[in-house]
Scaffold this motif. Structure first.
Motif, PDB file in Angstrom:
ATOM      1  N   LEU A   1       0.855  -1.182   0.000  1.00 30.15           N
ATOM      2  CA  LEU A   1       0.000   0.000   0.000  1.00 30.15           C
ATOM      3  C   LEU A   1       0.895   1.238   0.000  1.00 30.15           C
ATOM      4  N   GLY A   2       0.596   2.180  -0.868  1.00 31.67           N
ATOM      5  CA  GLY A   2       1.438   3.343  -1.113  1.00 31.67           C
ATOM      6  C   GLY A   2       1.896   4.150   0.086  1.00 31.67           C
ATOM      7  N   PRO A   3       1.074   4.364   1.095  1.00 29.50           N
ATOM      8  CA  PRO A   3       1.532   5.208   2.198  1.00 29.50           C
ATOM      9  C   PRO A   3       2.740   4.674   2.962  1.00 29.50           C
ATOM     10  N   THR A   4       2.987   3.372   2.924  1.00 30.14           N
ATOM     11  CA  THR A   4       4.203   2.816   3.522  1.00 30.14           C
ATOM     12  C   THR A   4       4.638   1.590   2.741  1.00 30.14           C
ATOM     13  N   ILE A   5       5.827   1.675   2.178  1.00 27.07           N
ATOM     14  CA  ILE A   5       6.467   0.539   1.523  1.00 27.07           C
ATOM     15  C   ILE A   5       7.896   0.495   2.057  1.00 27.07           C
ATOM     16  N   VAL A   6       8.259  -0.642   2.651  1.00 27.97           N
ATOM     17  CA  VAL A   6       9.593  -0.793   3.230  1.00 27.97           C
ATOM     18  C   VAL A   6      10.215  -2.053   2.654  1.00 27.97           C
ATOM     19  N   THR A   7      11.420  -1.941   2.140  1.00 28.26           N
ATOM     20  CA  THR A   7      12.114  -3.100   1.580  1.00 28.26           C
ATOM     21  C   THR A   7      13.621  -2.834   1.623  1.00 28.26           C
ATOM     22  N   THR A   8      14.356  -3.630   0.888  1.00 26.99           N
ATOM     23  CA  THR A   8      15.808  -3.453   0.844  1.00 26.99           C
ATOM     24  C   THR A   8      16.247  -3.183  -0.588  1.00 26.99           C
ATOM     25  N   ARG A   9      17.440  -2.650  -0.706  1.00 25.12           N
ATOM     26  CA  ARG A   9      17.998  -2.405  -2.047  1.00 25.12           C
ATOM     27  C   ARG A   9      18.106  -3.715  -2.815  1.00 25.12           C
ATOM     28  N   ALA A  10      18.503  -4.775  -2.128  1.00 26.91           N
ATOM     29  CA  ALA A  10      18.680  -6.070  -2.797  1.00 26.91           C
ATOM     30  C   ALA A  10      17.368  -6.598  -3.352  1.00 26.91           C
ATOM     31  N   HIS A  11      16.278  -6.481  -2.593  1.00 28.00           N
ATOM     32  CA  HIS A  11      14.983  -6.981  -3.070  1.00 28.00           C
ATOM     33  C   HIS A  11      14.472  -6.157  -4.246  1.00 28.00           C
ATOM     34  N   LEU A  12      14.718  -4.856  -4.215  1.00 31.81           N
ATOM     35  CA  LEU A  12      14.340  -4.016  -5.362  1.00 31.81           C
ATOM     36  C   LEU A  12      15.162  -4.383  -6.590  1.00 31.81           C
ATOM     37  N   ALA A  13      16.448  -4.534  -6.399  1.00 33.62           N
ATOM     38  CA  ALA A  13      17.339  -4.848  -7.525  1.00 33.62           C
ATOM     39  C   ALA A  13      16.968  -6.171  -8.182  1.00 33.62           C
ATOM     40  N   ALA A  14      16.454  -7.109  -7.395  1.00 34.46           N
ATOM     41  CA  ALA A  14      16.111  -8.428  -7.927  1.00 34.46           C
ATOM     42  C   ALA A  14      15.031  -8.371  -9.009  1.00 34.46           C
ATOM     43  N   PHE A  15      14.175  -7.338  -8.993  1.00 32.08           N
ATOM     44  CA  PHE A  15      13.173  -7.217 -10.067  1.00 32.08           C
ATOM     45  C   PHE A  15      13.468  -6.056 -11.010  1.00 32.08           C
ATOM     46  N   GLY A  16      14.617  -5.460 -10.887  1.00 35.19           N
ATOM     47  CA  GLY A  16      14.991  -4.382 -11.794  1.00 35.19           C
ATOM     48  C   GLY A  16      14.828  -2.999 -11.195  1.00 35.19           C
ATOM     49  N   GLY A  17      14.418  -2.931  -9.939  1.00 39.50           N
ATOM     50  CA  GLY A  17      14.284  -1.651  -9.253  1.00 39.50           C
ATOM     51  C   GLY A  17      13.125  -0.818  -9.777  1.00 39.50           C
ATOM     52  N   TYR A  18      13.082   0.403  -9.304  1.00 42.57           N
ATOM     53  CA  TYR A  18      11.991   1.291  -9.695  1.00 42.57           C
ATOM     54  C   TYR A  18      12.012   1.611 -11.183  1.00 42.57           C
ATOM     55  N   GLU A  19      13.160   1.459 -11.810  1.00 44.59           N
ATOM     56  CA  GLU A  19      13.232   1.688 -13.256  1.00 44.59           C
ATOM     57  C   GLU A  19      12.301   0.738 -14.005  1.00 44.59           C
ATOM     58  N   ALA A  20      12.158  -0.486 -13.498  1.00 41.77           N
ATOM     59  CA  ALA A  20      11.344  -1.505 -14.168  1.00 41.77           C
ATOM     60  C   ALA A  20       9.849  -1.199 -14.118  1.00 41.77           C
ATOM     61  N   ILE A  21       9.431  -0.366 -13.171  1.00 44.97           N
ATOM     62  CA  ILE A  21       7.994  -0.086 -13.033  1.00 44.97           C
ATOM     63  C   ILE A  21       7.680   1.402 -13.153  1.00 44.97           C
TER      64      ILE A  21
END
Length: 154
Positions: free
Chosen positions: A87-107
């Motif tokens: 849900l947009g008001p709070t999203i918490v993750t790690t750099r590694a988990h983002l990188a695994a799907f291509g990061g914010y660039e992918a979406i």
């Protein structure tokens, strides 16, 4: 989303906490939302949000809809298949988990990017943790038209 893409190269910490600009939190917020990521099976964290300072009929109706329709749907999804979105008001993750799907660039140019972060992390066979914690949001609309515009963009 474009701002997050640009900020991506400037991140220095492993944890990434994303919050909407209309969110208000308690002093324990960061400690609370980051803690579940100590479990290696948890890929990201999200939480409910409650509107504060509802003043107009439209704002009250939005809150009633959230509490009576939107949130029960989330709880049913949690019981049936687990939470596989954020849900947009709070999203918490790690750099590694983002990188695994291509990061914010992918979406970057995809609709419902806040939901996609959780979905793409869940596809990594990681858990999306819905905390029993709620952040507060301040309504930023004052008419039915403004609400509809906000909902169609965000």
């Amino acid at each position: 989303m474009a701002k997050l893409v640009r900020m991506g190269t400037r991140r220095k910490n492993e944890f990434l906490v994303i919050s909407d600009s209309d969110v208000r939190v308690e002093p324990n917020y960061l400690r609370t939302v980051v803690a579940p990521l100590r479990d290696p099976k948890v890929g990201c964290v999200t939480c409910f949000y409650v509107s504060i300072h509802d003043e107009t009929l439209v704002q009250h109706l939005q809150s009633v809809g959230m509490y009576s329709d939107f949130y029960p749907g989330i709880l049913v999804a949690q019981q049936l298949d687990g939470i596989k979105f954020t849900l947009g008001p709070t999203i918490v993750t790690t750099r590694a988990h983002l990188a695994a799907f291509g990061g914010y660039e992918a979406i970057e140019n995809k609709p419902a990017d806040d939901l996609l972060v959780g979905r793409l992390i869940a596809q990594q066979v990681l858990k999306v943790e819905l905390l029993p914690y709620a952040v507060q949001t301040v309504p930023d609309y004052d008419s039915p038209r403004a609400l509809l515009q906000q909902r169609s963009v965000g």
